[in-house]
Design an enzyme around this catalytic site. Sequence first.
Site, PDB file in Angstrom:
ATOM      1  N   HIS A 192       0.862  -1.183   0.000  1.00  0.00           N
ATOM      2  CA  HIS A 192       0.000   0.000   0.000  1.00  0.00           C
ATOM      3  C   HIS A 192       0.905   1.241   0.000  1.00  0.00           C
ATOM      4  CE1 HIS A 192      -2.871   2.891   1.809  1.00  0.00           C
ATOM      5  NE2 HIS A 192      -3.827   2.073   1.427  1.00  0.00           N
TER       6      HIS A 192
ATOM      7  N   ASP B  79       3.145  -4.325   8.070  1.00  0.00           N
ATOM      8  CA  ASP B  79       1.891  -3.622   7.837  1.00  0.00           C
ATOM      9  C   ASP B  79       0.780  -4.661   7.951  1.00  0.00           C
ATOM     10  OD1 ASP B  79      -0.429  -2.614   6.782  1.00  0.00           O
ATOM     11  OD2 ASP B  79       0.503  -1.705   5.026  1.00  0.00           O
TER      12      ASP B  79
ATOM     13  N   GLN C  61      -4.398  -5.340   6.762  1.00  0.00           N
ATOM     14  CA  GLN C  61      -5.327  -6.309   6.190  1.00  0.00           C
ATOM     15  C   GLN C  61      -5.306  -7.636   6.936  1.00  0.00           C
ATOM     16  OE1 GLN C  61      -7.588  -5.711   3.979  1.00  0.00           O
ATOM     17  NE2 GLN C  61      -6.891  -3.645   3.467  1.00  0.00           N
TER      18      GLN C  61
ATOM     19  N   LYS D 281     -10.754  -0.955   9.918  1.00  0.00           N
ATOM     20  CA  LYS D 281     -10.830  -2.119   9.036  1.00  0.00           C
ATOM     21  C   LYS D 281     -11.203  -3.379   9.805  1.00  0.00           C
ATOM     22  CE  LYS D 281      -7.257  -0.321   5.910  1.00  0.00           C
ATOM     23  NZ  LYS D 281      -7.947   0.013   4.665  1.00  0.00           N
TER      24      LYS D 281
ATOM     25  N   CYS E 156      -4.600   2.401  -3.716  1.00  0.00           N
ATOM     26  CA  CYS E 156      -3.375   2.915  -3.083  1.00  0.00           C
ATOM     27  C   CYS E 156      -2.230   1.941  -3.273  1.00  0.00           C
ATOM     28  CB  CYS E 156      -3.583   3.192  -1.602  1.00  0.00           C
ATOM     29  SG  CYS E 156      -4.831   4.422  -1.304  1.00  0.00           S
TER      30      CYS E 156
HETATM   31  C1  LIG Z   1      -2.249  -3.019   3.443  1.00  0.00           C
HETATM   32  C2  LIG Z   1      -2.670  -1.658   3.917  1.00  0.00           C
HETATM   33  N1  LIG Z   1      -1.785  -0.867   4.509  1.00  0.00           N
HETATM   34  C3  LIG Z   1      -2.101   0.353   4.951  1.00  0.00           C
HETATM   35  C4  LIG Z   1      -3.363   0.863   4.793  1.00  0.00           C
HETATM   36  C5  LIG Z   1      -3.625   2.251   5.280  1.00  0.00           C
HETATM   37  O1  LIG Z   1      -4.487   2.248   6.373  1.00  0.00           O
HETATM   38  P1  LIG Z   1      -5.131   3.627   6.874  1.00  0.00           P
HETATM   39  O2  LIG Z   1      -5.714   4.290   5.679  1.00  0.00           O
HETATM   40  O3  LIG Z   1      -6.159   3.186   7.858  1.00  0.00           O
HETATM   41  O4  LIG Z   1      -4.041   4.433   7.483  1.00  0.00           O
HETATM   42  C6  LIG Z   1      -4.333   0.062   4.183  1.00  0.00           C
HETATM   43  C7  LIG Z   1      -5.723   0.517   3.989  1.00  0.00           C
HETATM   44  O5  LIG Z   1      -6.076   1.429   3.286  1.00  0.00           O
HETATM   45  C8  LIG Z   1      -3.975  -1.214   3.719  1.00  0.00           C
HETATM   46  O6  LIG Z   1      -4.870  -1.988   3.101  1.00  0.00           O
END
Ligand SMILES: Cc1ncc(COP(=O)(O)O)c(C=O)c1O
Lengths: 414, 414, 148, 148
Positions: free
Chosen positions: A127, A205, A208, A231, A371
């Site tokens: 992401h 990270d 997910q 999430k 993203c």
């Molecule tokens: C794998 C992953 N990392 C990071 C994020 C970023 O999370 P957030 O937007 O809650 O900061 C997301 C979700 O958008 C994600 O799916």
Amino acid sequence: MQSIESSIENIRKDFPILKRKVRDNKLLVYLDNASTTQKPKQVIDAITNYYNNYNANIHRSVYSIAEEATEAYERVRDKVAKFLNISKREEIIFVRGTTEGINLVAYAWGRKYIKEGDIIVTTEYEHHSNIVPWQLLVKEKGAKLEYIEINDNGELILDQLDKYLATGKVKLVVFSLMSNVLGTISDAEKIISKCHEAGVKTLVDAAQAVPHMSVDVTKLGCDFFAFSAHKMLGPTGIGVLWVRKSVLETMDPFHGGGDMIREVHKYETTWNDLPYKFEAGTPNIADVIGFGSAIDYLSQLGMEAVRKHEMELTQYALDKMSQIKGIVIYGPKDVSKRGGVISFNFHDVHPHDVATIVDREGIAIRSGHHCAQVLMEKLNVAATNRASFYIYNTKQDVDKLIQSLGKVSELFKL
Amino acid sequence: MQSIESSIENIRKDFPILKRKVRDNKLLVYLDNASTTQKPKQVIDAITNYYNNYNANIHRSVYSIAEEATEAYERVRDKVAKFLNISKREEIIFVRGTTEGINLVAYAWGRKYIKEGDIIVTTEYEHHSNIVPWQLLVKEKGAKLEYIEINDNGELILDQLDKYLATGKVKLVVFSLMSNVLGTISDAEKIISKCHEAGVKTLVDAAQAVPHMSVDVTKLGCDFFAFSAHKMLGPTGIGVLWVRKSVLETMDPFHGGGDMIREVHKYETTWNDLPYKFEAGTPNIADVIGFGSAIDYLSQLGMEAVRKHEMELTQYALDKMSQIKGIVIYGPKDVSKRGGVISFNFHDVHPHDVATIVDREGIAIRSGHHCAQVLMEKLNVAATNRASFYIYNTKQDVDKLIQSLGKVSELFKL
Amino acid sequence: MSDPIYTEIIIDEARNPQNEGTLENPDISQHDSNPMCGDSITLQMNVTDDSINDIKWSGEGCTICKACTSVLTQLIKGKNIDFAKNLKKEEILSELGLEYLAKQSPIRIKCALLSMKALKLGLYSYLAKKLAGSLSLDNLKDDAANLY
Amino acid sequence: MSDPIYTEIIIDEARNPQNEGTLENPDISQHDSNPMCGDSITLQMNVTDDSINDIKWSGEGCTICKACTSVLTQLIKGKNIDFAKNLKKEEILSELGLEYLAKQSPIRIKCALLSMKALKLGLYSYLAKKLAGSLSLDNLKDDAANLY
Ligand SMILES: Cc1ncc(COP(=O)(O)O)c(C=O)c1O
Ligand SMILES: Cc1ncc(COP(=O)(O)O)c(C=O)c1O
């Protein structure tokens, strides 16, 4: 532990939004759970109850409702610790979400320890929040960002990690425990043990992963670990950064302000104990408390049951979708190696058009780059469609999606 | 515009917590509004309504509820603009609160423009969040932090600003529009015009001002302006940083991640338009929407009416409190020069003890250093007691406080 | 209204605390503060033959903090280090009838135990210097960290 | 179910868009993209005597984006710069029966107007270079910024 399937009607009743009608009076079918999940009334009630009964700033005052609020807030830290098998509560820092968590590491650890010529390794399926902070950091420091590529099955080519580690210049390896586009579950054990051997720190990270499977942070053995409450049934605006204590103790503060200090003088200041050193300012108290309810909810269901439910749905959907005319599905075929996230495209029909057509039936899927533009570049597409499941989704939801996708083929004469 | 006094019973009905009984069945008297305010049901309902009806991630998807959520979120930006007379909506960045707002400036502007030998000027009555970020920054850059002192009346000695500006080394002057301890309202017009003449940028900490008086950011003429929603009827976890566009355009990004990018490639990335460049990751959507309701609520009352109500209460309280045996009251005596925040001490009784005794009667006041230890050092005390008012407070609340403070004198035989 | 916290004993103890002051050349000197309220205590001790033969404290604190510090120093003075190492928070609290604080007031409990935290940390540093590397000390640092 | 967005006109226009391609030495070349979906358009123009005598576009986009870009280029081609400067979004939307998008779909409207944004920004840069300092240009940058 009960299966989700057997209690799904009761689960669905907990989510008020599932009664929502959209567009031409169509019942909402929500299949964008990788983006954010819906909230059960237990979570909403916890927030409301806080505001109605004991809203007060925390850590600061001696009056009754301030003590109640402080207690409730800190109890959630304990819940997070238990949920993820973290033994030291002071390693848990509340942040806005995964993005802030990773940026905090980049600023408060990275700026101190990453030097010119160092290498940070990420992956092609990250992401943006696990790429851009490192791009900014390596640019500032004259360091380098390298990518572990993916194979045709959408899995990381871990030999490439060996190659980078062999340079002796790698200081940090960052990766997503589950890809938000392909659903691929990373072989975290292998990555982290390779890094351990090389004395290299690892950041996971888990945005997910934590919502969809049982995760044991202690067993994982990484150094940094971030995820978002929204999430996993929780409110927006809250998430967790976990940092191994021995690492956290060496980090400079990030934000300066209230609560993170011990003593402030005009020209010098000392820092508060962990984790408060990293929680400057009035925190998002209500949403931390709501998040606590989300953890309770998931704990009660059991993360094994959640994972099992999603594997069944994913298998069902993959089987049906692969029969649709003109469709391409990305990511691993084996549901034991992937989460409940299915990215797909139609030849010649832009994902945006697909999402709009499906939306007309009340079905919410996501279309775009998710993203993950580096991954899009790799897949050689500008965007994909993505359907992603959670505990309240049913086979009927999948059936509706399939039917609606059939219309796309029709309309565009595929 | 109606006076608050005439509609206070209706106002109080909007705040469910005011029916709360604490300790030995005492009705809550909440007098810690400078710390955080209570929330009317309109705000709580807006959050609940979002989660129950259109919870979805924003800026990213084409399906119905995502569009509704995006609309609702962005409409709040317009409300903020209107509330503070800001003409460019893209100058408004949603942050967690004042603390994050100020830190964002320190990182994304300060690290780029503050150099060795530069001076940043702050004041003796700042909150830690307007001191510590600058301490961190000047330490990193080899710059210097200087303080405008206060006089015996708790007002800034502005001649000292002239002295600093005369060095030609000042790059930034930061100050609170209203002190959270003394209640002093800064002479912002004078400070900013002096800085303008010297070509020096100004940052206004408006955490205590925006909730309690009418503020016109355009007229103010500063460059940076930050405040928190939770101190003005809004939810925890959300606040605003406003930056003049010509300055914002020169700033590097702060957090890297989703939504703040235009195009991400493996080794280079371009940034999204303002303000999104500075809003990385999933924002605190629900609380932005709740914040919108808070602005509506205050707009309907009218900020002039709010200010008038608080001036009346403050005058009433100052008159009564000054008659209590053994008490010292800090800050300006003239209520036209101060907000509804009253800090006080008893000779020989620690504020913590006072707050605990008062709490036994259900009255919530704050005791401590109020995140203003530099000011405590100046006042030569370790801590103070602080009572602070808002729209739902009444003269009866003040009477209860006075009565309870009498008990302190008694118990400690003052 | 009953005010079980502010009993005459506590107010008196805080008004006339024992062992207030400083030592000339203390073997142990430990400062600690409570970032919430500004309570700030320095504890100083002289140790001879493993026995704490003198102890003084200085600093700012509320009634509860001062009363507890006074009681703590009286309990410790003249005792040997092992006694101080193993001192439990309940022993301080019960001296002043404050046992319920631990349950009822997670915030005020910090006032009551600040001096105990300083004690444990001070002993830790002192013993760590003397017996560098000895594992038996770890519980002191943990004790201090987990007091409240 | 009615699908007013995906009319035959739009699908056909997007499948067979006009003026797709690139120019050799364009006087104006402007790229823009939609960070939300990845739509990404480059618009190129040749200008002679204040008239846009050639225009081409390239890039990726959804059906709506492509159809609107195709229509935009057809409208502009051969017209003079003033016409292009003053072109309103409603003129593009109405050509394809998409007027309601502006109200109903704040997200899809960006797909429809991406090429128009590129047009306005491209003209701005071009004219700014030619007439550096002229105030009459400011509305173009603002137009672009306020399209959606
Ligand atoms: C794998 C992953 N990392 C990071 C994020 C970023 O999370 P957030 O937007 O809650 O900061 C997301 C979700 O958008 C994600 O799916
Ligand atoms: C003057 C002032 N500035 C800054 C802050 C910090 O605000 P927050 O804690 O919401 O970030 C506060 C409130 O605590 C304040 O009163």
